[in-house]
Design a protein around this motif. Structure first.
Motif, PDB file in Angstrom:
ATOM      1  N   THR A 283     -15.103 -18.568  -0.999  1.00  0.00           N
ATOM      2  CA  THR A 283     -15.290 -17.642  -2.114  1.00  0.00           C
ATOM      3  C   THR A 283     -16.130 -16.436  -1.669  1.00  0.00           C
ATOM      4  O   THR A 283     -16.803 -16.480  -0.649  1.00  0.00           O
ATOM      5  CB  THR A 283     -16.026 -18.312  -3.301  1.00  0.00           C
ATOM      6  OG1 THR A 283     -17.403 -18.498  -2.969  1.00  0.00           O
ATOM      7  CG2 THR A 283     -15.386 -19.628  -3.681  1.00  0.00           C
TER       8      THR A 283
ATOM      9  N   ARG B 150      -4.862 -19.260  -9.743  1.00  0.00           N
ATOM     10  CA  ARG B 150      -5.397 -18.335 -10.734  1.00  0.00           C
ATOM     11  C   ARG B 150      -4.822 -18.712 -12.093  1.00  0.00           C
ATOM     12  O   ARG B 150      -3.817 -19.407 -12.190  1.00  0.00           O
ATOM     13  CB  ARG B 150      -5.030 -16.877 -10.418  1.00  0.00           C
ATOM     14  CG  ARG B 150      -5.702 -16.320  -9.191  1.00  0.00           C
ATOM     15  CD  ARG B 150      -7.227 -16.243  -9.326  1.00  0.00           C
ATOM     16  NE  ARG B 150      -7.855 -15.667  -8.161  1.00  0.00           N
ATOM     17  CZ  ARG B 150      -8.324 -16.346  -7.127  1.00  0.00           C
ATOM     18  NH1 ARG B 150      -8.223 -17.656  -7.088  1.00  0.00           N
ATOM     19  NH2 ARG B 150      -8.902 -15.727  -6.119  1.00  0.00           N
TER      20      ARG B 150
ATOM     21  N   GLY C 234      -9.528  -8.894  -3.558  1.00  0.00           N
ATOM     22  CA  GLY C 234      -8.960 -10.233  -3.584  1.00  0.00           C
ATOM     23  C   GLY C 234      -7.899 -10.398  -2.518  1.00  0.00           C
ATOM     24  O   GLY C 234      -7.878  -9.697  -1.515  1.00  0.00           O
TER      25      GLY C 234
ATOM     26  N   LYS D 136     -13.026 -18.015  -8.144  1.00  0.00           N
ATOM     27  CA  LYS D 136     -11.884 -17.422  -7.438  1.00  0.00           C
ATOM     28  C   LYS D 136     -11.832 -17.862  -5.969  1.00  0.00           C
ATOM     29  O   LYS D 136     -11.877 -17.036  -5.060  1.00  0.00           O
ATOM     30  CB  LYS D 136     -11.904 -15.899  -7.562  1.00  0.00           C
ATOM     31  CG  LYS D 136     -11.787 -15.450  -8.995  1.00  0.00           C
ATOM     32  CD  LYS D 136     -11.714 -13.957  -9.121  1.00  0.00           C
ATOM     33  CE  LYS D 136     -11.514 -13.575 -10.578  1.00  0.00           C
ATOM     34  NZ  LYS D 136     -11.498 -12.146 -10.779  1.00  0.00           N
TER      35      LYS D 136
ATOM     36  N   TYR E  41     -10.406 -19.429  -2.347  1.00  0.00           N
ATOM     37  CA  TYR E  41      -9.231 -19.319  -1.486  1.00  0.00           C
ATOM     38  C   TYR E  41      -9.249 -20.465  -0.485  1.00  0.00           C
ATOM     39  O   TYR E  41     -10.308 -20.862  -0.003  1.00  0.00           O
ATOM     40  CB  TYR E  41      -9.257 -18.002  -0.693  1.00  0.00           C
ATOM     41  CG  TYR E  41      -9.175 -16.780  -1.557  1.00  0.00           C
ATOM     42  CD1 TYR E  41      -7.955 -16.188  -1.836  1.00  0.00           C
ATOM     43  CD2 TYR E  41     -10.323 -16.209  -2.100  1.00  0.00           C
ATOM     44  CE1 TYR E  41      -7.876 -15.058  -2.640  1.00  0.00           C
ATOM     45  CE2 TYR E  41     -10.248 -15.092  -2.907  1.00  0.00           C
ATOM     46  CZ  TYR E  41      -9.019 -14.521  -3.174  1.00  0.00           C
ATOM     47  OH  TYR E  41      -8.948 -13.413  -3.966  1.00  0.00           O
TER      48      TYR E  41
ATOM     49  N   TRP F 291      -4.175 -19.724  -3.189  1.00  0.00           N
ATOM     50  CA  TRP F 291      -5.201 -19.799  -4.217  1.00  0.00           C
ATOM     51  C   TRP F 291      -4.566 -20.082  -5.562  1.00  0.00           C
ATOM     52  O   TRP F 291      -3.365 -19.913  -5.754  1.00  0.00           O
ATOM     53  CB  TRP F 291      -6.049 -18.533  -4.244  1.00  0.00           C
ATOM     54  CG  TRP F 291      -5.318 -17.251  -4.512  1.00  0.00           C
ATOM     55  CD1 TRP F 291      -5.143 -16.632  -5.721  1.00  0.00           C
ATOM     56  CD2 TRP F 291      -4.663 -16.395  -3.554  1.00  0.00           C
ATOM     57  NE1 TRP F 291      -4.430 -15.464  -5.575  1.00  0.00           N
ATOM     58  CE2 TRP F 291      -4.121 -15.297  -4.254  1.00  0.00           C
ATOM     59  CE3 TRP F 291      -4.487 -16.461  -2.168  1.00  0.00           C
ATOM     60  CZ2 TRP F 291      -3.427 -14.280  -3.616  1.00  0.00           C
ATOM     61  CZ3 TRP F 291      -3.776 -15.448  -1.545  1.00  0.00           C
ATOM     62  CH2 TRP F 291      -3.265 -14.369  -2.263  1.00  0.00           C
TER      63      TRP F 291
END
Length: 136
Positions: free
Chosen positions: A131, A47, A84, A12, A14, A45
């Motif tokens: 991250t 996903r 997040g 995940k 960014y 980001w």
């Protein structure tokens, strides 16, 4: 947060605009700290949603003490990734999602369209990949 050179969507990551850090100090009642710094930094980001890769734009936020000297320190002190990023817009290649003005949608799409088309390349003007993972 830590900065990683390798992109792994499972971590995940960014990408952030290091020039966009903004925030303010708020005094607190007597206690642990005399103030906290409420900061926000622009981020993008990738996903996966239902098997489809999407590009997102929004911001990361955090409450910190002491006040960070710069954006890198803000990110390094940002340790709680439970929430997040706050997503303001999302592009899946076919449609845009977001509750912003038409002008903001156009600004977002100017970033998100090439970002998704060049997946997983780091978008120009952004530092990444950051991250909430611990160093390995």
């Amino acid at each position: 947060m830590i900065r990683e050179d390798r992109f792994l969507i499972s971590r995940k990551p960014y990408a952030v605009d290091l020039t966009s850090l903004r925030g303010s100090r708020t005094d607190t009642p007597k206690g642990r700290n005399e103030y906290y710094f409420g900061g926000r930094i622009d981020a993008v980001w990738f996903r996966r949603r239902q098997g489809v890769t999407v590009a997102c734009i929004g911001e990361l936020w955090d409450l910190q003490h002491p006040e960070p000297a710069d954006a890198v320190q803000f990110l390094e002190q940002h340790a709680d990734g439970r929430y997040g990023g706050d997503c303001h817009g999302r592009w899946d290649g076919d449609s845009y999602w977001g509750n912003v003005t038409l002008e903001q949608q156009e600004q977002h799409l100017a970033i998100l369209r090439p970002m998704l088309a060049n997946y997983p390349a780091l978008p120009g003007g952004y530092s990444g990949w950051w991250t909430f993972q611990t160093g390995r």
